[in-house]
Every structure is written in structure tokens, then in C-alpha cells.
Design an enzyme around this catalytic site. Structure first.
Site, PDB file in Angstrom:
ATOM      1  N   ASP A   1     -32.988  -0.438  25.405  1.00  0.00           N
ATOM      2  CA  ASP A   1     -33.906  -0.067  24.432  1.00  0.00           C
ATOM      3  C   ASP A   1     -35.102  -0.689  24.603  1.00  0.00           C
ATOM      4  O   ASP A   1     -35.766  -0.711  25.689  1.00  0.00           O
ATOM      5  CB  ASP A   1     -33.402  -0.799  22.977  1.00  0.00           C
ATOM      6  CG  ASP A   1     -33.365  -2.283  22.869  1.00  0.00           C
ATOM      7  OD1 ASP A   1     -33.854  -2.678  23.873  1.00  0.00           O
ATOM      8  OD2 ASP A   1     -32.876  -2.717  21.980  1.00  0.00           O
TER       9      ASP A   1
ATOM     10  N   CYS B   1     -30.836  -4.720  26.660  1.00  0.00           N
ATOM     11  CA  CYS B   1     -31.644  -4.743  25.527  1.00  0.00           C
ATOM     12  C   CYS B   1     -32.185  -6.217  25.316  1.00  0.00           C
ATOM     13  O   CYS B   1     -32.106  -6.940  26.594  1.00  0.00           O
ATOM     14  CB  CYS B   1     -30.684  -4.275  24.190  1.00  0.00           C
ATOM     15  SG  CYS B   1     -29.219  -5.320  23.947  1.00  0.00           S
TER      16      CYS B   1
ATOM     17  N   THR C   1     -30.872  -9.100  23.990  1.00  0.00           N
ATOM     18  CA  THR C   1     -30.076 -10.039  24.343  1.00  0.00           C
ATOM     19  C   THR C   1     -28.801  -9.575  25.342  1.00  0.00           C
ATOM     20  O   THR C   1     -28.066 -10.085  25.849  1.00  0.00           O
ATOM     21  CB  THR C   1     -28.987 -10.328  22.961  1.00  0.00           C
ATOM     22  OG1 THR C   1     -28.696  -9.360  22.405  1.00  0.00           O
ATOM     23  CG2 THR C   1     -30.224 -10.925  22.301  1.00  0.00           C
TER      24      THR C   1
ATOM     25  N   HIS D   1     -11.872  -8.540  37.892  1.00  0.00           N
ATOM     26  CA  HIS D   1     -10.612  -8.730  36.858  1.00  0.00           C
ATOM     27  C   HIS D   1     -10.799  -7.597  35.752  1.00  0.00           C
ATOM     28  O   HIS D   1      -9.786  -7.221  35.299  1.00  0.00           O
ATOM     29  CB  HIS D   1     -10.697 -10.096  36.347  1.00  0.00           C
ATOM     30  CG  HIS D   1     -10.564 -11.031  37.224  1.00  0.00           C
ATOM     31  ND1 HIS D   1     -10.020 -12.443  36.776  1.00  0.00           N
ATOM     32  CD2 HIS D   1     -10.254 -11.213  38.750  1.00  0.00           C
ATOM     33  CE1 HIS D   1      -9.812 -13.219  37.936  1.00  0.00           C
ATOM     34  NE2 HIS D   1      -9.883 -12.362  38.854  1.00  0.00           N
TER      35      HIS D   1
ATOM     36  N   HIS E   1      -4.178  -7.515  37.026  1.00  0.00           N
ATOM     37  CA  HIS E   1      -5.467  -7.135  36.374  1.00  0.00           C
ATOM     38  C   HIS E   1      -5.421  -5.813  35.797  1.00  0.00           C
ATOM     39  O   HIS E   1      -6.013  -5.446  34.759  1.00  0.00           O
ATOM     40  CB  HIS E   1      -6.815  -7.394  37.223  1.00  0.00           C
ATOM     41  CG  HIS E   1      -7.034  -8.831  37.533  1.00  0.00           C
ATOM     42  ND1 HIS E   1      -6.989  -9.883  36.847  1.00  0.00           N
ATOM     43  CD2 HIS E   1      -6.867  -9.362  38.930  1.00  0.00           C
ATOM     44  CE1 HIS E   1      -6.981 -11.088  37.248  1.00  0.00           C
ATOM     45  NE2 HIS E   1      -6.931 -10.827  38.332  1.00  0.00           N
TER      46      HIS E   1
END
Ligand code: RB5
Length: 152
Positions: free
Chosen positions: A10, A67, A69, A100, A135
């Protein structure tokens, strides 16, 4: 091995995009820019969706979503079935999410991590294989979570 990446951001992840594209290319990988083309304000779900669909349509490819965060864009990408978008903060999380979780999109926050950490995360994400085994069974259950079938 050479990998194909799709990248989208963004406005709050836009500033580092050119640098990251150059870095990924310098590692010998391919990278396709899905936008945006300027730092004008945009909504991160639109770009998360674009990248998620591109990754799903191109088997074996990876995504990079950025973005401010890394949180909003990873939440949005994970709404797309088949996408495992991992919000990573360091070498360890980027490595483990490949081993994993078989993550297919690497997410991070431009306002959170610096260039050195970003380079390490991209390199290890590209070069680490999924471990499979126990996994794989857990990863298979993730899609079931969307319908609540594994939550009772
Ligand atoms: C944009 O200001 C910011 O909210 C966005 O980039 C992201 O951090 C949201 O999770």
C-alpha cells in the site's frame, strides 16, 4: 534455485518497493510488480488480493506484501483460500514460516523493519524448504478452519 516473486504494497509500504525489487533480482530471482505505481493513498486489501491471486495462479511462486505494519495486508491476504501469508519480523520467523507453515507470502511492515532485516528475511524465505511430515497435516487443517470444521 531461482524463484518467482510477486510484490505489492500500500502507500505505507511503497517507498522500499524499488529497493526490494532490485535486491530480489540481485539474488537471481524473478519479481513482478503488482503495484501501486505511486505513493498515493490506496487500500491494502486491494493489493493483498491482487498478490494472493497471482501467487495462486502461478504454482510454486511466492509473494511479498508490505504495508506500514504488515498487519493489515497479511490479514487481508489470509482471507484467500490457499494463501498462507506470514507476517515476519526477522530471519528466524521468515525461516520457520517456510519450514513449518509452508508460507507462500512474506509480509512485513515498512515502518517496523529496516533494510538489513528485510534482506535477510527475503533470502531465507526464498531458500528454505517446507519440512512436510507433521507440519503438512497441520497446514492441511488450516483450510478447514475457514468453515469451523476443525474448531469444535
Ligand atoms: C496505513 O496508514 C496503514 O494503516 C497500513 O499501511 C497498515 O499498517 C495497516 O495494517
Amino acid at each position: 534455485m531461482m524463484k518467482k516473486f510477486y510484490i505489492a504494497t500500500d502507500h505505507a509500504g511503497y517507498a522500499l518497493k524499488a529497493y526490494i525489487k532490485e535486491y530480489v533480482t540481485s539474488l537471481g530471482h524473478d519479481i513482478v510488480d503488482l503495484g501501486p505505481d505511486s505513493a498515493d493513498r490506496v487500500d491494502y486489501p486491494d493489493y493483498a488480493k491482487k498478490c494472493a491471486h497471482a501467487v495462486l495462479a502461478d504454482k510454486g511462486s511466492f509473494g511479498i506484501l508490505i504495508c506500514g505494519t504488515g498487519i493489515g495486508i497479511s490479514i487481508a491476504a489470509n482471507k484467500v483460500a490457499g494463501i498462507r501469508a506470514a507476517l515476519c519480523h526477522d530471519h528466524y520467523t521468515a525461516k520457520l514460516t517456510r519450514q513449518h507453515n509452508d508460507a507462500n507470502i512474506l509480509c512485513f511492515g515498512e515502518r517496523v523493519v529496516g533494510k538489513g532485516v528485510i534482506e535477510e528475511m527475503i533470502e531465507v524465505f526464498a531458500n528454505t524448504e517446507f519440512e512436510g511430515g507433521r507440519h503438512a497435516e497441520r497446514v492441511a487443517k488450516i483450510e478447514g478452519c475457514a468453515f469451523g470444521s476443525e474448531l469444535e
